[in-house]
Design a protein around this motif. Structure first.
Motif, PDB file in Angstrom:
ATOM      1  N   UNK A 116       0.843  -1.198   0.000  1.00 41.22           N
ATOM      2  CA  UNK A 116       0.000   0.000   0.000  1.00 41.22           C
ATOM      3  C   UNK A 116       0.879   1.249   0.000  1.00 41.22           C
ATOM      4  N   UNK A 117       0.261   2.372  -0.346  1.00 42.32           N
ATOM      5  CA  UNK A 117       1.023   3.634  -0.364  1.00 42.32           C
ATOM      6  C   UNK A 117       1.696   3.918   0.972  1.00 42.32           C
ATOM      7  N   UNK A 118       0.989   3.817   2.125  1.00 41.28           N
ATOM      8  CA  UNK A 118       1.660   4.089   3.392  1.00 41.28           C
ATOM      9  C   UNK A 118       2.833   3.147   3.658  1.00 41.28           C
ATOM     10  N   UNK A 119       2.719   1.876   3.241  1.00 40.82           N
ATOM     11  CA  UNK A 119       3.818   0.943   3.482  1.00 40.82           C
ATOM     12  C   UNK A 119       4.992   1.199   2.542  1.00 40.82           C
ATOM     13  N   UNK A 120       4.699   1.628   1.322  1.00 36.98           N
ATOM     14  CA  UNK A 120       5.793   2.053   0.444  1.00 36.98           C
ATOM     15  C   UNK A 120       6.494   3.271   1.019  1.00 36.98           C
ATOM     16  N   UNK A 121       5.701   4.210   1.539  1.00 36.16           N
ATOM     17  CA  UNK A 121       6.297   5.411   2.136  1.00 36.16           C
ATOM     18  C   UNK A 121       7.099   5.075   3.377  1.00 36.16           C
ATOM     19  N   UNK A 122       6.646   4.071   4.121  1.00 33.07           N
ATOM     20  CA  UNK A 122       7.402   3.642   5.301  1.00 33.07           C
ATOM     21  C   UNK A 122       8.793   3.152   4.900  1.00 33.07           C
ATOM     22  N   UNK A 123       8.856   2.424   3.784  1.00 31.29           N
ATOM     23  CA  UNK A 123      10.157   1.933   3.330  1.00 31.29           C
ATOM     24  C   UNK A 123      11.019   3.061   2.772  1.00 31.29           C
ATOM     25  N   UNK A 124      10.373   4.066   2.183  1.00 31.55           N
ATOM     26  CA  UNK A 124      11.119   5.174   1.584  1.00 31.55           C
ATOM     27  C   UNK A 124      11.603   6.182   2.612  1.00 31.55           C
ATOM     28  N   UNK A 125      10.856   6.355   3.688  1.00 28.89           N
ATOM     29  CA  UNK A 125      11.142   7.426   4.646  1.00 28.89           C
ATOM     30  C   UNK A 125      11.533   6.940   6.035  1.00 28.89           C
ATOM     31  N   UNK A 126      11.333   5.660   6.313  1.00 27.98           N
ATOM     32  CA  UNK A 126      11.567   5.074   7.636  1.00 27.98           C
ATOM     33  C   UNK A 126      10.591   5.584   8.684  1.00 27.98           C
ATOM     34  N   UNK A 127       9.555   6.275   8.246  1.00 23.14           N
ATOM     35  CA  UNK A 127       8.449   6.625   9.131  1.00 23.14           C
ATOM     36  C   UNK A 127       7.409   5.516   9.032  1.00 23.14           C
ATOM     37  N   UNK A 128       6.817   5.103  10.132  1.00 26.17           N
ATOM     38  CA  UNK A 128       5.901   3.953  10.088  1.00 26.17           C
ATOM     39  C   UNK A 128       4.694   4.207   9.181  1.00 26.17           C
ATOM     40  N   UNK A 129       4.163   3.114   8.624  1.00 22.76           N
ATOM     41  CA  UNK A 129       3.007   3.237   7.759  1.00 22.76           C
ATOM     42  C   UNK A 129       1.823   3.874   8.461  1.00 22.76           C
ATOM     43  N   UNK A 130       1.665   3.571   9.751  1.00 26.40           N
ATOM     44  CA  UNK A 130       0.554   4.150  10.514  1.00 26.40           C
ATOM     45  C   UNK A 130       0.634   5.673  10.546  1.00 26.40           C
ATOM     46  N   UNK A 131       1.859   6.199  10.561  1.00 28.51           N
ATOM     47  CA  UNK A 131       2.034   7.652  10.540  1.00 28.51           C
ATOM     48  C   UNK A 131       1.410   8.238   9.281  1.00 28.51           C
ATOM     49  N   UNK A 132       1.642   7.587   8.151  1.00 30.86           N
ATOM     50  CA  UNK A 132       1.127   8.098   6.887  1.00 30.86           C
ATOM     51  C   UNK A 132      -0.383   7.953   6.800  1.00 30.86           C
ATOM     52  N   UNK A 133      -0.912   6.871   7.353  1.00 29.18           N
ATOM     53  CA  UNK A 133      -2.364   6.714   7.374  1.00 29.18           C
ATOM     54  C   UNK A 133      -3.008   7.834   8.178  1.00 29.18           C
ATOM     55  N   UNK A 134      -2.438   8.122   9.341  1.00 29.71           N
ATOM     56  CA  UNK A 134      -2.968   9.201  10.181  1.00 29.71           C
ATOM     57  C   UNK A 134      -2.820  10.546   9.471  1.00 29.71           C
ATOM     58  N   UNK A 135      -1.674  10.770   8.840  1.00 34.22           N
ATOM     59  CA  UNK A 135      -1.450  12.038   8.133  1.00 34.22           C
ATOM     60  C   UNK A 135      -2.466  12.220   7.007  1.00 34.22           C
ATOM     61  N   UNK A 136      -2.689  11.168   6.232  1.00 32.75           N
ATOM     62  CA  UNK A 136      -3.682  11.250   5.159  1.00 32.75           C
ATOM     63  C   UNK A 136      -5.082  11.473   5.729  1.00 32.75           C
TER      64      UNK A 136
END
Length: 233
Positions: A193-213
């Motif tokens: 998923x997009x958040x999990x791809x971003x987690x690998x790209x940024x080292x920020x957890x996927x949950x962070x991106x879900x909350x941000x979105x």
């Protein structure tokens, strides 16, 4: 020519009941388990359009977009596998429907309901250029045809109501995929998923991106509601 002229002229704001009805119908569409699987294709179009636009703006090479019958989609671009460009491209999908919806409400508040519909048509036709599968072409053609028919034949109040419905649906419909995504992530069914791809790209957890979105979507929905129901009736 009449349609183009009408698109760039301000129209009187529709009655308050039209705005309320459009918002209620949009909410019902998002909440309905029968309507949502069909309507979600519109959110997917906006989502993949966001990926595609930012890919181009960030200097990546856009290979194409595919829309699938299960409401999933994929945007393929090439370029550096890491860095700001790919991060922005991946992050652009989920906020895109919310931002488009908020922009549409802003135009509606200025009395530009016909312009909202024409811009929707323009965006759909632009997407059509980069679509690479048959179902994607069908989705875009049907969506474009519906908007054009209403733009050409519906009275002013109906056009304004439909444009309001589109804006509200984008604002509210942007939130449900995030809830569905998080459920899948909890079951480990969305490793790419997009958040999990971003987690690998940024080292920020996927949950962070879900909350941000989610916060972005809620902020856009709140801003849209403020604009929508602050119009003079």
């Amino acid at each position: 020519m009449e349609i183009l002229r009408r698109s760039f002229e301000a129209q009187p704001n529709p009655p308050g009941w039209v705005l309320v009805l459009a918002a209620v119908l949009a909410a019902l569409t998002v909440l309905s388990n029968r309507l949502w699987p069909v309507a979600r294709h519109v959110i997917t179009i906006a989502h993949e359009g966001g990926h595609a636009l930012v890919a181009v703006l960030s200097g990546r090479r856009l290979a194409g977009v595919r829309l699938h019958s299960d409401t999933s989609g994929v945007t393929v671009s090439s370029g550096r596998p890491t860095g700001p460009g790919v991060i922005a491209t991946v992050a652009a999908g989920y906020p895109a429907p919310s931002l488009i919806g908020l922009g549409a409400v802003g135009l509606l508040a200025a009395g530009r309901s016909s312009l909202v519909l024409q811009l929707c048509v323009a965006l759909l036709l632009t997407m059509l250029v980069v679509i690479r599968n048959g179902f994607g072409v069908l989705s875009l053609v049907v969506s474009t045809a519906v908007i054009l028919v209403i733009s050409w034949f519906a009275p002013a109040t109906a056009r304004a109501g439909f444009a309001t419905y589109i804006a509200c649906f984008l604002l509210l419909g942007a939130l449900r995929p995030l809830v569905e995504l998080q459920r899948q992530r909890r079951r480990r069914r969305a490793p790419d998923s997009d958040p999990d791809q971003l987690a690998r790209l940024t080292r920020l957890p996927g949950a962070f991106w879900v909350v941000l979105f989610g916060l972005c979507g809620l902020a856009c929905a709140a801003g849209g509601a403020t604009l929508l129901f602050d119009w003079p009736s």
